[in-house]
Design an enzyme around this catalytic site. Structure first.
Site, PDB file in Angstrom:
ATOM      1  N   ASP A   1       0.800  -0.932   0.073  1.00 39.94           N
ATOM      2  CA  ASP A   1      -0.092  -0.050   0.113  1.00 39.94           C
ATOM      3  C   ASP A   1       0.827   1.345   0.013  1.00 39.94           C
ATOM      4  O   ASP A   1       2.105   1.278   0.380  1.00 39.94           O
ATOM      5  CB  ASP A   1      -0.941   0.075   1.113  1.00 39.94           C
ATOM      6  CG  ASP A   1      -1.687   1.198   1.380  1.00 39.94           C
ATOM      7  OD1 ASP A   1      -2.359   1.774   0.606  1.00 39.94           O
ATOM      8  OD2 ASP A   1      -1.334   1.730   2.627  1.00 39.94           O
TER       9      ASP A   1
ATOM     10  N   ASP B   1      -0.058   4.950   0.833  1.00 43.22           N
ATOM     11  CA  ASP B   1      -0.278   6.078   1.984  1.00 43.22           C
ATOM     12  C   ASP B   1      -0.291   5.372   3.380  1.00 43.22           C
ATOM     13  O   ASP B   1      -1.093   4.609   3.507  1.00 43.22           O
ATOM     14  CB  ASP B   1      -1.630   6.876   1.596  1.00 43.22           C
ATOM     15  CG  ASP B   1      -1.378   7.488   0.380  1.00 43.22           C
ATOM     16  OD1 ASP B   1      -0.392   8.114  -0.117  1.00 43.22           O
ATOM     17  OD2 ASP B   1      -2.506   7.690  -0.301  1.00 43.22           O
TER      18      ASP B   1
HETATM   19 MG   LIG Z   1      -2.836   3.305   3.419  1.00 35.37          MG
END
Ligand SMILES: [Mg+2]
Ligand SMILES: [Zn+2]
Length: 196
Positions: free
Chosen positions: A8, A10
């Site tokens: 992932d 962010d």
């Molecule tokens: Mg995230």
């Protein structure tokens, strides 16, 4: 077939900022570059998979996103950390901006982005890992038959409670991305995971 380290973006690689849209807001999470560099050395394919519904919501454009991604790449490359591929989902059915405001097969926890990597980069999903700070990242890994690791950076701390409450299977809960990669490294050293 290679092993994928699906990350992932962010809250996992860079600090969580709601709907990050400017390169000036980009800040790497401590030890994230080190973690990615180590994954590169282990021969894992580092693949970013990111939901970017801010595009469907009209908050920023794909061009804005590309500029932010370049800023992240640049900061990582300065520390010899290399991303092999990046996929993002710009969709959200409740969004405002055509053609993105639609159902799709790529928004996590759906596995469209992993399927693309499987085909384009010859990744063995059954040996791969999905690492993220949200329960949807964990569900993505589980849906793909990969191992899921929750990091406690970003939204991770409150998502850990959700994972427990909802009894979602998780391979490991890591302090941060660096800790997650150390865990994978120990699996490789113990030969619980073979790289070929
Ligand atoms: Mg995230
Ligand atoms: Zn999508």
């Amino acid at each position: 077939m290679d092993i994928g380290l699906f990350l992932d973006r962010d809250g996992t690689i860079n600090e969580e900022v709601d709907y990050l849209s400017s390169p000036h807001q980009v800040q790497l999470i401590p030890r994230a570059a080190e973690a990615i560099r180590e994954a590169n050395r282990l021969g894992l394919k580092v693949i970013v998979i990111s939901n970017q519904s801010g595009i469907a919501r009209g908050m920023f454009t794909e061009e804005d996103l590309a500029i932010v991604n370049s800023a992240i790449y640049r900061l990582l490359e300065q520390q010899d950390a290399h991303i092999d591929a990046l996929y993002y989902c710009p969709h959200y059915p409740g969004g405002t901006t055509p053609p993105y405001n639609t159902e799709c097969d790529c928004r996590k926890p759906k596995i469209g982005m992993l399927r693309r990597a499987q085909e384009e980069l010859r990744i063995d999903l059954s040996k791969s890992f999905v690492i993220g700070d949200k329960i949807s990242d964990i569900q993505t890994g589980n849906n793909a038959g990969s191992a899921s690791i929750l990091v406690l950076t970003g939204y991770g701390k409150n998502q850990a409670d959700l994972v427990r409450e909802q009894n979602v299977a998780v391979e490991y809960i890591a302090r941060d991305l660096y800790d997650a990669v150390q865990h994978i490294k120990s699996l490789i050293n113990r030969k619980s995971l073979s790289l070929s």
